[in-house]
Design a protein around this motif. Structure first.
Motif, PDB file in Angstrom:
ATOM      1  N   LEU A 187     -14.158-120.541  78.970  1.00 50.88           N
ATOM      2  CA  LEU A 187     -15.112-119.447  78.873  1.00 50.88           C
ATOM      3  C   LEU A 187     -14.388-118.112  78.806  1.00 50.88           C
ATOM      4  CD1 LEU A 187     -18.047-118.505  78.882  1.00 50.88           C
ATOM      5  CD2 LEU A 187     -17.994-118.585  81.383  1.00 50.88           C
ATOM      6  N   ALA A 188     -13.336-117.958  79.619  1.00 46.60           N
ATOM      7  CA  ALA A 188     -12.546-116.720  79.602  1.00 46.60           C
ATOM      8  C   ALA A 188     -11.881-116.526  78.241  1.00 46.60           C
ATOM      9  CB  ALA A 188     -11.501-116.757  80.708  1.00 46.60           C
ATOM     10  N   ASP A 189     -11.358-117.614  77.658  1.00 47.14           N
ATOM     11  CA  ASP A 189     -10.722-117.513  76.337  1.00 47.14           C
ATOM     12  C   ASP A 189     -11.698-116.948  75.310  1.00 47.14           C
ATOM     13  OD1 ASP A 189      -8.446-118.553  77.397  1.00 47.14           O
ATOM     14  OD2 ASP A 189      -8.611-120.515  76.444  1.00 47.14           O
ATOM     15  N   GLU A 190     -12.953-117.419  75.359  1.00 51.69           N
ATOM     16  CA  GLU A 190     -13.945-116.957  74.386  1.00 51.69           C
ATOM     17  C   GLU A 190     -14.254-115.475  74.601  1.00 51.69           C
ATOM     18  OE1 GLU A 190     -15.043-117.972  71.029  1.00 51.69           O
ATOM     19  OE2 GLU A 190     -14.457-119.624  72.320  1.00 51.69           O
ATOM     20  N   LYS A 191     -14.333-115.049  75.860  1.00 52.43           N
ATOM     21  CA  LYS A 191     -14.571-113.637  76.155  1.00 52.43           C
ATOM     22  C   LYS A 191     -13.403-112.778  75.674  1.00 52.43           C
ATOM     23  CE  LYS A 191     -18.463-113.652  78.603  1.00 52.43           C
ATOM     24  NZ  LYS A 191     -19.636-112.837  78.243  1.00 52.43           N
ATOM     25  N   ILE A 192     -12.186-113.283  75.844  1.00 49.84           N
ATOM     26  CA  ILE A 192     -11.007-112.546  75.389  1.00 49.84           C
ATOM     27  C   ILE A 192     -11.016-112.432  73.868  1.00 49.84           C
ATOM     28  CG2 ILE A 192      -8.487-112.636  75.227  1.00 49.84           C
ATOM     29  CD1 ILE A 192      -8.584-113.972  78.056  1.00 49.84           C
ATOM     30  N   LYS A 193     -11.410-113.515  73.193  1.00 50.83           N
ATOM     31  CA  LYS A 193     -11.503-113.449  71.724  1.00 50.83           C
ATOM     32  C   LYS A 193     -12.567-112.459  71.285  1.00 50.83           C
ATOM     33  CE  LYS A 193     -11.373-118.071  71.262  1.00 50.83           C
ATOM     34  NZ  LYS A 193     -11.485-119.376  70.590  1.00 50.83           N
ATOM     35  N   ASP A 194     -13.674-112.387  72.049  1.00 51.29           N
ATOM     36  CA  ASP A 194     -14.697-111.383  71.734  1.00 51.29           C
ATOM     37  C   ASP A 194     -14.094-109.982  71.763  1.00 51.29           C
ATOM     38  OD1 ASP A 194     -16.658-113.290  71.441  1.00 51.29           O
ATOM     39  OD2 ASP A 194     -17.514-113.007  73.442  1.00 51.29           O
ATOM     40  N   ARG A 195     -13.217-109.744  72.719  1.00 48.79           N
ATOM     41  CA  ARG A 195     -12.583-108.426  72.825  1.00 48.79           C
ATOM     42  C   ARG A 195     -11.563-108.208  71.695  1.00 48.79           C
ATOM     43  NH1 ARG A 195     -11.486-104.764  77.036  1.00 48.79           N
ATOM     44  NH2 ARG A 195     -13.493-105.466  77.845  1.00 48.79           N
ATOM     45  N   ILE A 196     -10.749-109.216  71.433  1.00 48.10           N
ATOM     46  CA  ILE A 196      -9.717-109.075  70.404  1.00 48.10           C
ATOM     47  C   ILE A 196     -10.326-108.875  69.023  1.00 48.10           C
ATOM     48  CG2 ILE A 196      -7.851-110.301  69.201  1.00 48.10           C
ATOM     49  CD1 ILE A 196      -7.082-111.583  71.842  1.00 48.10           C
ATOM     50  N   VAL A 197     -11.445-109.568  68.747  1.00 51.67           N
ATOM     51  CA  VAL A 197     -12.020-109.500  67.409  1.00 51.67           C
ATOM     52  C   VAL A 197     -12.503-108.087  67.080  1.00 51.67           C
ATOM     53  CG1 VAL A 197     -14.473-110.004  67.826  1.00 51.67           C
ATOM     54  CG2 VAL A 197     -13.347-110.945  65.804  1.00 51.67           C
ATOM     55  N   ARG A 198     -12.760-107.266  68.105  1.00 50.97           N
ATOM     56  CA  ARG A 198     -13.220-105.907  67.877  1.00 50.97           C
ATOM     57  C   ARG A 198     -12.082-104.932  67.560  1.00 50.97           C
ATOM     58  NH1 ARG A 198     -16.607-106.952  72.530  1.00 50.97           N
ATOM     59  NH2 ARG A 198     -15.463-105.420  73.778  1.00 50.97           N
ATOM     60  N   LEU A 199     -10.838-105.393  67.700  1.00 51.53           N
ATOM     61  CA  LEU A 199      -9.710-104.540  67.338  1.00 51.53           C
ATOM     62  C   LEU A 199      -9.673-104.329  65.834  1.00 51.53           C
ATOM     63  CD1 LEU A 199      -6.863-106.103  69.526  1.00 51.53           C
ATOM     64  CD2 LEU A 199      -8.212-104.064  70.044  1.00 51.53           C
ATOM     65  N   ASP A 200      -9.260-103.150  65.391  1.00 49.65           N
ATOM     66  CA  ASP A 200      -9.075-102.957  63.954  1.00 49.65           C
ATOM     67  C   ASP A 200      -7.744-103.572  63.541  1.00 49.65           C
ATOM     68  OD1 ASP A 200      -6.964-101.115  64.468  1.00 49.65           O
ATOM     69  OD2 ASP A 200      -8.357 -99.427  64.503  1.00 49.65           O
ATOM     70  N   GLU A 201      -7.461-103.575  62.232  1.00 51.47           N
ATOM     71  CA  GLU A 201      -6.284-104.289  61.740  1.00 51.47           C
ATOM     72  C   GLU A 201      -4.982-103.706  62.268  1.00 51.47           C
ATOM     73  OE1 GLU A 201      -5.381-103.708  57.531  1.00 51.47           O
ATOM     74  OE2 GLU A 201      -7.063-102.319  57.420  1.00 51.47           O
ATOM     75  N   TYR A 202      -4.941-102.392  62.482  1.00 49.48           N
ATOM     76  CA  TYR A 202      -3.709-101.772  62.968  1.00 49.48           C
ATOM     77  C   TYR A 202      -3.503-102.042  64.450  1.00 49.48           C
ATOM     78  CZ  TYR A 202      -3.992 -99.492  58.452  1.00 49.48           C
ATOM     79  OH  TYR A 202      -4.076 -99.255  57.098  1.00 49.48           O
ATOM     80  N   SER A 203      -4.593-102.051  65.225  1.00 51.77           N
ATOM     81  CA  SER A 203      -4.488-102.407  66.639  1.00 51.77           C
ATOM     82  C   SER A 203      -4.074-103.863  66.798  1.00 51.77           C
ATOM     83  CB  SER A 203      -5.817-102.154  67.349  1.00 51.77           C
ATOM     84  OG  SER A 203      -6.154-100.783  67.333  1.00 51.77           O
ATOM     85  N   MET A 204      -4.539-104.721  65.879  1.00 54.10           N
ATOM     86  CA  MET A 204      -4.141-106.118  65.921  1.00 54.10           C
ATOM     87  C   MET A 204      -2.637-106.254  65.682  1.00 54.10           C
ATOM     88  SD  MET A 204      -4.930-109.264  66.433  1.00 54.10           S
ATOM     89  CE  MET A 204      -6.713-109.324  66.342  1.00 54.10           C
ATOM     90  N   GLN A 205      -2.102-105.481  64.752  1.00 50.26           N
ATOM     91  CA  GLN A 205      -0.663-105.498  64.528  1.00 50.26           C
ATOM     92  C   GLN A 205       0.084-105.070  65.785  1.00 50.26           C
ATOM     93  OE1 GLN A 205       0.211-103.109  61.058  1.00 50.26           O
ATOM     94  NE2 GLN A 205      -1.253-104.227  59.787  1.00 50.26           N
ATOM     95  N   GLU A 206      -0.447-104.061  66.460  1.00 49.17           N
ATOM     96  CA  GLU A 206       0.194-103.594  67.692  1.00 49.17           C
ATOM     97  C   GLU A 206       0.118-104.659  68.773  1.00 49.17           C
ATOM     98  OE1 GLU A 206       1.978-101.049  68.068  1.00 49.17           O
ATOM     99  OE2 GLU A 206       1.522 -99.867  66.279  1.00 49.17           O
ATOM    100  N   LEU A 207      -0.975-105.418  68.827  1.00 43.67           N
ATOM    101  CA  LEU A 207      -1.101-106.496  69.808  1.00 43.67           C
ATOM    102  C   LEU A 207      -0.050-107.572  69.559  1.00 43.67           C
ATOM    103  CD1 LEU A 207      -2.619-107.877  72.139  1.00 43.67           C
ATOM    104  CD2 LEU A 207      -4.114-108.920  70.424  1.00 43.67           C
ATOM    105  N   VAL A 208       0.123-107.977  68.299  1.00 43.24           N
ATOM    106  CA  VAL A 208       1.127-108.995  67.977  1.00 43.24           C
ATOM    107  C   VAL A 208       2.525-108.465  68.264  1.00 43.24           C
ATOM    108  CG1 VAL A 208       2.108-110.405  66.133  1.00 43.24           C
ATOM    109  CG2 VAL A 208      -0.372-110.090  66.269  1.00 43.24           C
ATOM    110  N   ALA A 209       2.764-107.189  67.951  1.00 46.42           N
ATOM    111  CA  ALA A 209       4.059-106.597  68.267  1.00 46.42           C
ATOM    112  C   ALA A 209       4.289-106.587  69.781  1.00 46.42           C
ATOM    113  CB  ALA A 209       4.138-105.176  67.711  1.00 46.42           C
ATOM    114  N   GLY A 210       3.231-106.274  70.559  1.00 41.66           N
ATOM    115  CA  GLY A 210       3.346-106.304  72.014  1.00 41.66           C
ATOM    116  C   GLY A 210       3.663-107.691  72.528  1.00 41.66           C
ATOM    117  N   LEU A 211       3.074-108.722  71.896  1.00 42.49           N
ATOM    118  CA  LEU A 211       3.368-110.109  72.261  1.00 42.49           C
ATOM    119  C   LEU A 211       4.848-110.417  72.028  1.00 42.49           C
ATOM    120  CD1 LEU A 211       2.685-113.084  72.910  1.00 42.49           C
ATOM    121  CD2 LEU A 211       1.910-113.324  70.541  1.00 42.49           C
ATOM    122  N   LEU A 212       5.360-110.012  70.901  1.00 39.79           N
ATOM    123  CA  LEU A 212       6.768-110.277  70.590  1.00 39.79           C
ATOM    124  C   LEU A 212       7.701-109.528  71.543  1.00 39.79           C
ATOM    125  CD1 LEU A 212       6.435-110.166  66.718  1.00 39.79           C
ATOM    126  CD2 LEU A 212       7.150-112.154  68.043  1.00 39.79           C
TER     127      LEU A 212
END
Length: 328
Positions: free
Chosen positions: A180-205
């Motif tokens: 259930l938490a995973d789905e809520k987290i995906k709800d939050r991530i999906v609202r990121l724009d494409e540039y914020s998503m790039q920053e998230l992946v960069a933060g992961l790395l």
């Protein structure tokens, strides 16, 4: 709602076979699904370590699946990878299909005529919360059903309401809360724009020990991020990353070939797609001469959660999370 196994791993089988299914090891045939008390006893013998509550819930769901669902009822299942609800109409009675080569969850089946799809992101917050329930099988209210189905639905549904029995107060396990938490987290991530998503992946790395260069906004020439130990790409491994934040679009072989076409022999590739990948895309990646990893939405969330403790402040701001403790 009939969930397609943990993390939706049976979703493709549900679609391919035009079914929904439910099953537990130790349940032998349709005859086992008639007497709930006897079924509880049989499950308890097969799962001696299980709690009485979990046994009762399992038995209740099996009996409901066999006897309370009716031909003509609407049914929904969910693909958490693509974040798509598949909607259909039940077309047949419960049938027993023992097969040693198939998962036990496919033992008891009902034929389904699949119709429309509905993206989770197109639903209201109350609908997303309701459909995020942890039970494998539960009845969907008419108000939520109206969001899932268009006016051109195949047939009207029965207006089910949630029963006020022990299932309504079911105490979820840590695993179910995690899903259930995973789905809520995906709800939050999906609202990121494409540039914020790039920053998230960069933060992961960066959390994994790499230094990163994120491409400036605009044409990226086939690479959104370059990750390496030194931050300039001089030291191996040099990882080139493409990020596609299109939750409703699976990447195919053409996109993979295009990405690989710009890679050099000393580079490794990481392709992140929140919409997932087609089967052909995976084939294309497997036969590539350049080391290439495809990361879909499910795998991205798992990687983020695994490395989140090492995220820097800028990455944490993109998806603020807090840990919780749950008794085993």
């Amino acid at each position: 709602m009939v969930r397609a196994g943990r993390n939706g791993y049976l979703f493709d089988r549900f679609k391919e076979l035009s079914i929904v299914a439910l099953g537990w090891a130790g349940v032998g045939s349709e005859g086992d699904l008639s007497d709930k008390a006897a079924l509880c006893s049989k499950l308890k013998d097969f799962y001696p370590e299980a709690t009485e509550q979990s046994i009762f819930v399992a038995a209740s769901q099996l009996v409901r699946f066999a006897h309370e669902l009716q031909v003509g009822d609407r049914v929904v299942t969910y693909d958490p990878r693509a974040r798509i609800y598949q909607c259909g109409i039940i077309k047949g009675p419960c049938e027993y299909h023992p097969n040693a080569d198939e998962p036990t969850e496919l033992t008891n089946r009902r034929m389904v005529e699949w119709g429309r799809e509905k993206a989770r992101d197109d639903l209201s917050l109350p609908a997303r919360n309701s459909l995020g329930a942890t039970l494998t099988l539960f009845f969907i209210s008419s108000s939520i059903s109206s969001e899932l189905w268009s006016e051109r639905s195949l047939t009207p549904s029965n207006d089910f309401v949630t029963e006020k029995d022990s299932e309504a107060t079911f105490d979820p396990s840590a695993i179910e809360l995690s899903e259930l938490a995973d789905e809520k987290i995906k709800d939050r991530i999906v609202r990121l724009d494409e540039y914020s998503m790039q920053e998230l992946v960069a933060g992961l790395l960066r959390a994994m020990g790499y230094k990163t260069i994120v491409s400036a906004r605009g044409p990226d020439r086939g690479k959104d991020i370059v990750a390496s130990p030194d931050g300039f790409g001089f030291q191996a491994p040099r990882i080139v990353v493409e990020v596609k934040h299109r939750p409703r679009e699976r990447m195919g072989p053409q996109e993979i070939r295009s990405f690989l076409g710009g890679r050099k022999p000393h580079e490794s590739g990481l392709y992140v797609s929140t919409g997932g990948f087609t089967r052909e895309a995976y084939y294309e990646a497997e036969r590539s001469n350049v080391p290439l990893t495809l990361l879909d939405f499910e795998e991205l969330v798992r990687a983020v959660l695994s490395a989140y403790a090492s995220f820097d402040e800028s990455a944490r701001k993109l998806i603020p999370l807090t840990p919780i403790y749950w008794p085993l």
